[in-house]
Design a protein around this motif. Sequence first.
Motif, PDB file in Angstrom:
ATOM      1  N   VAL A 283       1.040  -1.096  -0.003  1.00 56.64           N
ATOM      2  CA  VAL A 283      -0.004   0.053  -0.031  1.00 56.64           C
ATOM      3  C   VAL A 283       0.922   1.269   0.023  1.00 56.64           C
ATOM      4  O   VAL A 283       1.366   1.487   1.111  1.00 56.64           O
ATOM      5  CB  VAL A 283      -0.949   0.218   1.209  1.00 56.64           C
ATOM      6  CG1 VAL A 283      -1.865   1.233   0.949  1.00 56.64           C
ATOM      7  CG2 VAL A 283      -1.543  -1.385   1.426  1.00 56.64           C
ATOM      8  N   VAL A 287       1.054   8.410  -0.166  1.00 64.07           N
ATOM      9  CA  VAL A 287       0.798   8.201   1.419  1.00 64.07           C
ATOM     10  C   VAL A 287       2.027   8.741   2.246  1.00 64.07           C
ATOM     11  O   VAL A 287       2.985   8.736   1.577  1.00 64.07           O
ATOM     12  CB  VAL A 287       0.179   6.774   1.552  1.00 64.07           C
ATOM     13  CG1 VAL A 287      -0.641   6.394   0.839  1.00 64.07           C
ATOM     14  CG2 VAL A 287       1.474   5.845   1.431  1.00 64.07           C
ATOM     15  N   LEU A 336      -6.063   2.475   4.216  1.00 62.72           N
ATOM     16  CA  LEU A 336      -5.830   3.786   3.916  1.00 62.72           C
ATOM     17  C   LEU A 336      -5.514   4.519   4.868  1.00 62.72           C
ATOM     18  O   LEU A 336      -4.597   5.324   4.886  1.00 62.72           O
ATOM     19  CB  LEU A 336      -6.794   4.026   2.718  1.00 62.72           C
ATOM     20  CG  LEU A 336      -7.015   3.362   1.490  1.00 62.72           C
ATOM     21  CD1 LEU A 336      -8.035   3.801   0.326  1.00 62.72           C
ATOM     22  CD2 LEU A 336      -5.587   3.199   0.632  1.00 62.72           C
ATOM     23  N   ASN A 337      -6.399   4.641   5.898  1.00 59.35           N
ATOM     24  CA  ASN A 337      -6.203   5.586   6.914  1.00 59.35           C
ATOM     25  C   ASN A 337      -5.104   5.367   7.883  1.00 59.35           C
ATOM     26  O   ASN A 337      -4.402   6.167   8.319  1.00 59.35           O
ATOM     27  CB  ASN A 337      -7.422   5.581   7.766  1.00 59.35           C
ATOM     28  CG  ASN A 337      -8.593   6.003   7.015  1.00 59.35           C
ATOM     29  OD1 ASN A 337      -8.418   6.858   6.227  1.00 59.35           O
ATOM     30  ND2 ASN A 337      -9.819   5.827   7.617  1.00 59.35           N
ATOM     31  N   THR A 339      -2.110   4.515   6.354  1.00 60.50           N
ATOM     32  CA  THR A 339      -0.971   5.066   5.585  1.00 60.50           C
ATOM     33  C   THR A 339      -1.000   6.472   5.729  1.00 60.50           C
ATOM     34  O   THR A 339       0.076   6.932   5.190  1.00 60.50           O
ATOM     35  CB  THR A 339      -1.132   4.481   4.089  1.00 60.50           C
ATOM     36  OG1 THR A 339      -2.326   5.524   3.569  1.00 60.50           O
ATOM     37  CG2 THR A 339      -1.436   3.071   4.053  1.00 60.50           C
ATOM     38  N   LEU A 341      -3.344   9.134   3.830  1.00 64.10           N
ATOM     39  CA  LEU A 341      -3.575   9.515   2.417  1.00 64.10           C
ATOM     40  C   LEU A 341      -3.017  11.099   2.379  1.00 64.10           C
ATOM     41  O   LEU A 341      -3.556  12.024   3.168  1.00 64.10           O
ATOM     42  CB  LEU A 341      -5.015   9.568   1.737  1.00 64.10           C
ATOM     43  CG  LEU A 341      -5.433   7.974   1.408  1.00 64.10           C
ATOM     44  CD1 LEU A 341      -6.859   7.998   0.988  1.00 64.10           C
ATOM     45  CD2 LEU A 341      -4.394   7.683   0.234  1.00 64.10           C
ATOM     46  N   VAL A 348      -7.336   5.750  -6.378  1.00 58.85           N
ATOM     47  CA  VAL A 348      -6.601   4.480  -5.789  1.00 58.85           C
ATOM     48  C   VAL A 348      -6.504   3.560  -6.795  1.00 58.85           C
ATOM     49  O   VAL A 348      -7.584   3.048  -7.291  1.00 58.85           O
ATOM     50  CB  VAL A 348      -7.485   3.989  -4.509  1.00 58.85           C
ATOM     51  CG1 VAL A 348      -6.687   2.760  -4.022  1.00 58.85           C
ATOM     52  CG2 VAL A 348      -7.456   4.889  -3.376  1.00 58.85           C
ATOM     53  N   VAL A 362     -11.312   8.145  -4.744  1.00 59.97           N
ATOM     54  CA  VAL A 362     -10.671   8.201  -3.383  1.00 59.97           C
ATOM     55  C   VAL A 362     -12.026   8.275  -2.528  1.00 59.97           C
ATOM     56  O   VAL A 362     -12.151   7.271  -1.619  1.00 59.97           O
ATOM     57  CB  VAL A 362      -9.960   9.308  -3.064  1.00 59.97           C
ATOM     58  CG1 VAL A 362     -10.012   9.593  -1.276  1.00 59.97           C
ATOM     59  CG2 VAL A 362      -8.480   9.194  -3.432  1.00 59.97           C
ATOM     60  N   ALA A 365     -13.060   4.549  -2.632  1.00 57.13           N
ATOM     61  CA  ALA A 365     -12.185   3.765  -1.739  1.00 57.13           C
ATOM     62  C   ALA A 365     -12.496   3.946  -0.196  1.00 57.13           C
ATOM     63  O   ALA A 365     -12.420   2.908   0.174  1.00 57.13           O
ATOM     64  CB  ALA A 365     -10.886   4.118  -2.128  1.00 57.13           C
ATOM     65  N   LEU A 366     -12.772   5.201   0.004  1.00 56.94           N
ATOM     66  CA  LEU A 366     -13.163   5.404   1.530  1.00 56.94           C
ATOM     67  C   LEU A 366     -14.507   5.101   1.947  1.00 56.94           C
ATOM     68  O   LEU A 366     -14.755   4.949   3.258  1.00 56.94           O
ATOM     69  CB  LEU A 366     -12.674   6.936   1.783  1.00 56.94           C
ATOM     70  CG  LEU A 366     -11.403   7.157   1.815  1.00 56.94           C
ATOM     71  CD1 LEU A 366     -11.113   8.804   1.899  1.00 56.94           C
ATOM     72  CD2 LEU A 366     -10.315   6.308   2.476  1.00 56.94           C
ATOM     73  N   ALA A 410      -2.077   5.076  -4.029  1.00 59.06           N
ATOM     74  CA  ALA A 410      -2.875   6.400  -4.073  1.00 59.06           C
ATOM     75  C   ALA A 410      -2.242   7.045  -5.266  1.00 59.06           C
ATOM     76  O   ALA A 410      -0.963   7.290  -5.342  1.00 59.06           O
ATOM     77  CB  ALA A 410      -2.728   6.945  -2.752  1.00 59.06           C
TER      78      ALA A 410
END
Length: 537
Positions: A283, A287, A336-337, A339, A341, A348, A362, A365-366, A410
């Motif tokens: 990932v 990021v 993702l959180n 990492t 963003l 993504v 995004v 993805a979230l 990302a």
Amino acid sequence: MRRSILTGALAGLWLGLPYTALSLLAERFTGLRPLPTGIFDLLARQLPGSLVTAGIELMVRVLQGLQLGRTDVLAKRLELGLAYLLAFGALALLGGVYGALAGRLAGSTLRRGLALGVALWALAWLVDLAARWGAVGPLDGLLSSFLLSAGWGVALAWVHEQAMALAGLPHAEAPADASRRAFLARAGGAALALAVAGLALDRLLAGLGRAEGATGALPTPSAQPTPRSSAPRPAPTPGYVTAEAFEPAPGTRPELTPLDQFYRIDINLSPPRVDVAQWRLAVDGLVAQPLSLTYQELLAMPSHELYATLECISNEVGGDLISTTRFTGVRLADVLNRTGLQPGAVEVRFTCADGYTESLPVDSALDPNTLLCFAMDGQQLPEEHGFPIRLFTPNRYGMKNPKWITRIEAIGEPYDGFWEQRGWSKEAWVKTTSVIDAAQEGGSARLVVGGIAYAGARGIARVEVRLDDGEWVSAELKEPFSPFTWVLWRVELDAPPGEYRLTVRAVDGLGELQAEEQTDPHPDGASGYHRRRVEIS
């Protein structure tokens, strides 16, 4: 010369049986991709997108029109047949070329056979290299490919020599042996036996692998799915009834698709075999802190479940490339959180073990309902459905739900994935669809009709059915498992004896009527009313 060429071609074909069977077996241990797989992957990835799309649409339309069985299964069998036809054609061609040159080649039979084997190995390697977009396969796979190719070449050279001597034609090293015919018969039988044994062992190992996967322990989800509990949707209409009160029309498909019947469409002849001990989920991109997660680390994160329907964008109106199951996985947002963003991230991008790529905005993805799934229907993700990790994201066709994911990145600009590069929709939003599954006489001039309707998270507010050009009659709707699943419907119609044309349409939860105009799946999914002819006696 003609006899020599024909003998070489036939020997290449026959010896291709054990060569291919042992290649399938070697694939399980070394990562070797058999020649048929490499040829299919090469065609799927390198042919012009318009040609691939035309082939897919034609195949799906013909198979769904013939109704000979599940479209995805029949399509894979057709692809398999084409790949093996091309592979055995290549082996016959190599054998024929050897037959044409055999009288001019210097050296022993062993040396000539090894040279032929090297030619086959080089062909298989180049095909594999092109299919992987330049990536080199594992070293043990290359070695096993060389050994199998060399064995095929030496065996062909020996069989060709014996057969030509038996025919009474001159050859440099043909020994005068009255029992050549018996030797050739035994050699042919041995080749067939080796092929059967290799295929049997491959199937046995495949069965053991499925059994082991089915018994694997999975983490307990943080929240168990319950019907209509996980996301808002439009208020149900009076047409909805509870599961206890709803009786599906006889012949309606199951509300949850058995895992072994869940549709499978992808760009592979056979699914990638991922070594989970070596697999890592990268990932990175825009990021603050890149991650590299093992399978066990991903399983240790809080997991969630939801019931959802997935439909292929190439599905025809009324087609069977649509299924519903219970997905279990980790929220992509949670990964993702971790990492961090960066503000410049726009999309993504996903990269998969088979070279497939896809992307999501995004915000999608979230979405808390976008999952990195490791299980379907409460079972470990099957190999053919993306083991170890696949994506589920709501409201989009299956092409936006990649499998066998190895990297999540990302990125700062929009990206067109595998199918978008070949002319398909970038957004791939699901369209409202409704399907007649069954129509049976219910006695007293009544016709019982049932099926499914689906519109993603928009939900289904109403389903209507009519006979010929008569009045539309509202169907009874079963309360769905979740906001993301199809809805079962049922209606009883007055139908005196005769022949009728049934038509169904749906209205989504936003009040939008399903599109009536018939359109092809390309580029953004099929639309139109589903119709079916019935005869009442």
